[in-house]
Scaffold this active site. Structure first.
Site, PDB file in Angstrom:
ATOM      1  N   HIS A 104      20.774 -17.149  30.752  1.00  0.00           N
ATOM      2  CA  HIS A 104      20.051 -18.056  29.865  1.00  0.00           C
ATOM      3  C   HIS A 104      20.553 -17.847  28.448  1.00  0.00           C
ATOM      4  O   HIS A 104      20.819 -16.705  28.048  1.00  0.00           O
ATOM      5  CB  HIS A 104      18.533 -17.808  29.929  1.00  0.00           C
ATOM      6  CG  HIS A 104      17.751 -18.922  29.313  1.00  0.00           C
ATOM      7  ND1 HIS A 104      17.379 -18.907  27.984  1.00  0.00           N
ATOM      8  CD2 HIS A 104      17.318 -20.091  29.814  1.00  0.00           C
ATOM      9  CE1 HIS A 104      16.734 -20.037  27.714  1.00  0.00           C
ATOM     10  NE2 HIS A 104      16.685 -20.763  28.803  1.00  0.00           N
ATOM     11  N   LYS A 509       7.882 -29.301  29.882  1.00  0.00           N
ATOM     12  CA  LYS A 509       8.306 -30.068  28.705  1.00  0.00           C
ATOM     13  C   LYS A 509       7.793 -31.496  28.784  1.00  0.00           C
ATOM     14  O   LYS A 509       7.441 -32.105  27.773  1.00  0.00           O
ATOM     15  CB  LYS A 509       9.833 -30.075  28.613  1.00  0.00           C
ATOM     16  CG  LYS A 509      10.458 -28.728  28.328  1.00  0.00           C
ATOM     17  CD  LYS A 509      11.981 -28.825  28.450  1.00  0.00           C
ATOM     18  CE  LYS A 509      12.624 -27.458  28.416  1.00  0.00           C
ATOM     19  NZ  LYS A 509      14.058 -27.523  28.744  1.00  0.00           N
TER      20      LYS A 509
END
Length: 654
Positions: A104, A509
């Protein structure tokens, strides 16, 4: 630094006067002062996290943190719940947890800094022991030196890490922590199970395994190519061989006994120290394999010799021969020592160390068939209806002739997809785990991958998992899977097992944490029921982020919040870059993290949560709807503000 820290603490507690003073202090900093301040707080947080990690596994911490002995506590509650011992033992035998390590962008720490933090952790552990004043002073001096080293080292790489660099960071976690933690955890589980149930853990038990996305996740990442995937697969084997060579160095030193079974003596060619002879032969084979892998990494293709150690059974057979011989000759204590640890590593990690997932966007697979059908004069696959796509794919899946003409010259993008499938077919089931399809919303998305793998000559039924990521994907997931499972050919092909990946980040999101969590729960619940209707064993793969905002959170609580029955097919879950070091960076910490996972999954299997009442569902739907509306409003406002700022910046620049 201390002034800023103290003002920040007081401002966070609601002191408006201190908040204003903090603003003034920060505003007064020059550009030259801002970077050292930011670096200092980054170092402060690194050390604070390290202190917290160490405390959680220290003697003092284990008595103050929640669930200090999660497995011991769980087995006691299972006994109190009057569950049958047979059911508990069966649940432990069925325990299947796969932790998938992923990279990540927020994990940018260099390996040299991680090494310094590991050395600091070792100092903290030593400081808790009894020492002379001189020894204590030297430890304090070493601790100060390491902190100084970290301060004078750039925290962030000068160049962005490549996918191969990311994979190497995953191997480093195995080598520095999990290589020791996995057998330690299994010893703990074995002891707790024996104490509670009177039956220990089977030698071949591997309730927790590890896979990786690093070097296999090509979704939107042009740097992950078929060549990179091959390199990572070979490097993973190289590191496994290297680690087992070190294990065998130690075992060969210790297993100096001279009595053995007839089978062991024959394998050792009647050597006076048969265990050493067998282990040394295995060690030489591993060295030969490691040397060949070193050469293979320098070439795009290299013929694989027949005498390489390539399949895990080749590693296990001589180790088991030694183990069984020790037991047969009354040396149970020796057999269950370090040899057992090596055997358990062989079952958990094997000769491939980490199994690799492949992830690709569904659109890339559709592009292959669109280009192919245009070349063959069959029309444009990309413009076909879903039913036409399915008919074409199923017809070709049943066809025994090759689909791709030798004269066909596909585009570079299509060739890359075909090359990836070729790598998958060449490396086999021991090296690869699951093919994950991003943005999968239709049955044809799954069938397309299975046809591509068939054409590549795959010889094993690789699990193909659609990934349902967005809020609408989650809502449509049950209908998509119902259509897929209603296809007779498909049900026969999957042989009663299906994997589905649930995305947490994108849905959070889209709709906010609350609405996303309810959509995830509802989708999983529907998929569990659907798989039961079709007699299919479902494995849910949870794509959880590290932070709350990306769908993360405490793993133990998250597992216990899953719908009843959702753990029956095992658990797969991603561990993202920024959390891998926090959960598994130290061997003792990794043991605790593994125990938390195992205890939560066992509890979810044996003491599942209640099925939600109708009134609960109604309330959750209302809350989720209101939450999503509010998030949508704020997203709209934020988008508008961003557009205004962009226009303003362009106007000033112009």
């Amino acid at each position: 630094m201390e002034q800023i820290r103290q003002l920040s603490k007081e401002a966070r507690q609601g002191d408006s006067k201190q908040a204003e003073q903090l603003r003034q202090v920060l505003t007064a900093l020059s550009d030259d002062e801002l970077l050292p301040v930011a670096r200092a707080f980054a170092q402060f947080l690194n050390l604070a996290n390290l202190a917290e990690q160490h405390f959680s596994v220290s003697q003092a911490g284990r008595h103050s943190i929640e669930k200090p002995e999660p497995l011991t506590e769980l087995f006691q509650r299972l006994k109190d719940a009057a569950l049958q011992k047979g059911d508990i033992n069966q649940a432990v035998r069925d325990l299947s947890i796969e932790l998938v390590l992923t990279a990540h962008p927020t994990e940018v720490a260099r390996r040299t800094l991680i090494h310094k933090l590991s050395e600091i952790a070792a100092c903290l552990a030593q400081l808790e022991q009894q020492h002379t004043p001189w020894q204590q002073q030297q430890l304090q001096l070493r601790l100060t030196e390491l902190i100084s080293q970290a301060w004078h080292t750039n925290e962030i790489r000068e160049q962005r890490p490549t996918p191969v660099d990311e994979a190497k960071s995953g191997f480093a976690v195995i080598e520095s922590s999990l290589w020791q933690a996995v057998p330690d955890f299994l010893r703990e589980l074995d002891a707790d199970l024996n104490k509670a149930m009177g039956t220990g853990l089977p030698l071949d038990a591997a309730p927790i395994r590890f896979s990786s996305w690093m070097g296999g996740d090509r979704d939107g990442n042009p740097f992950v190519t078929a060549k990179v995937t091959r390199q990572v697969l070979l490097l993973s084997r190289w590191k496994a061989a290297d680690l087992f060579i070190h294990d065998l160095d130690l075992l060969s030193t210790e297993l100096s006994m001279n009595t053995g079974t007839a089978e062991l003596l024959a394998a050792s060619e009647q050597a006076s120290e048969p265990y050493r002879a067998v282990l040394n032969k295995l060690r030489q084979q591993l060295i030969y394999t490691r040397d060949w892998l070193t050469e293979a990494l320098k070439h795009d293709r290299l013929q694989r010799p027949a005498d390489l150690l390539w399949h895990n059974q080749q590693l296990l057979e001589p180790l088991l021969l030694c183990y069984q011989s020790l037991l047969a000759n009354g040396m149970q204590l020796i057999a269950r020592g370090r040899l057992t640890d090596t055997l358990r590593r062989a079952y958990a990690f094997g000769l491939t160390l980490l199994k690799l997932d492949v992830r690709q966007d569904a659109g890339r697979h559709a592009e292959v068939f669109a280009e192919l059908t245009r070349y063959l004069g069959l029309g444009d696959y990309g413009a076909w209806t879903e039913s036409d796509r399915q008919a074409f794919l199923l017809r070709e899946l049943a066809n025994k002739r090759p689909l791709f003409p030798k004269s066909w010259q596909p585009s570079a993008e299509v060739q890359e997809v075909l090359d990836t499938c070729d790598i998958v077919a060449r490396h086999g089931s021991e090296a690869l785990s699951t093919y994950v399809i991003s943005m999968a919303g239709k049955p044809s998305d799954v069938l397309a991958v299975q046809l591509l793998l068939k054409e590549a000559g795959i010889s094993f039924p690789m699990p193909v998992a659609p990934l349902f990521e967005t809020l609408s994907d989650l809502q449509n997931a049950p209908d998509c899977m119902r259509q897929l499972l209603s296809i007779d050919w498909y049900r026969g092909y999957i042989n009663g097992r299906q994997e589905v990946m649930i995305g947490y980040s994108d849905s959070a999101k889209d709709a906010g944490v609350l609405a996303a969590a309810w959509a995830q729960y509802s989708a999983q619940e529907a998929l569990v029921k659907l798989s039961g209707d079709y007699g299919v064993k479902l494995t849910l793969f949870h794509g959880r982020g590290g932070t709350i905002g990306r769908g993360g959170g405490p793993a133990h609580a998250a597992i216990l919040s899953q719908p009843p029955g959702s753990l029956a097919g095992g658990l797969r879950v991603t561990e993202q870059g920024e959390m891998i070091r926090f959960k598994f960076g130290l061997p003792e910490l990794a043991v605790r993290s593994l125990a938390l996972y195992a205890s939560a999954v066992l509890e979810g299997m044996l003491l599942p949560p209640p099925v939600p009442k109708a009134s609960w569902r109604k309330l959750m739907s209302q809350l989720a709807g209101a939450s999503a509306t509010r998030i949508g409003l704020w997203c709209g406002i934020t988008k508008t503000l961003c557009l205004i700022l962009v226009r303003h910046a362009r106007a000033r620049a112009g």
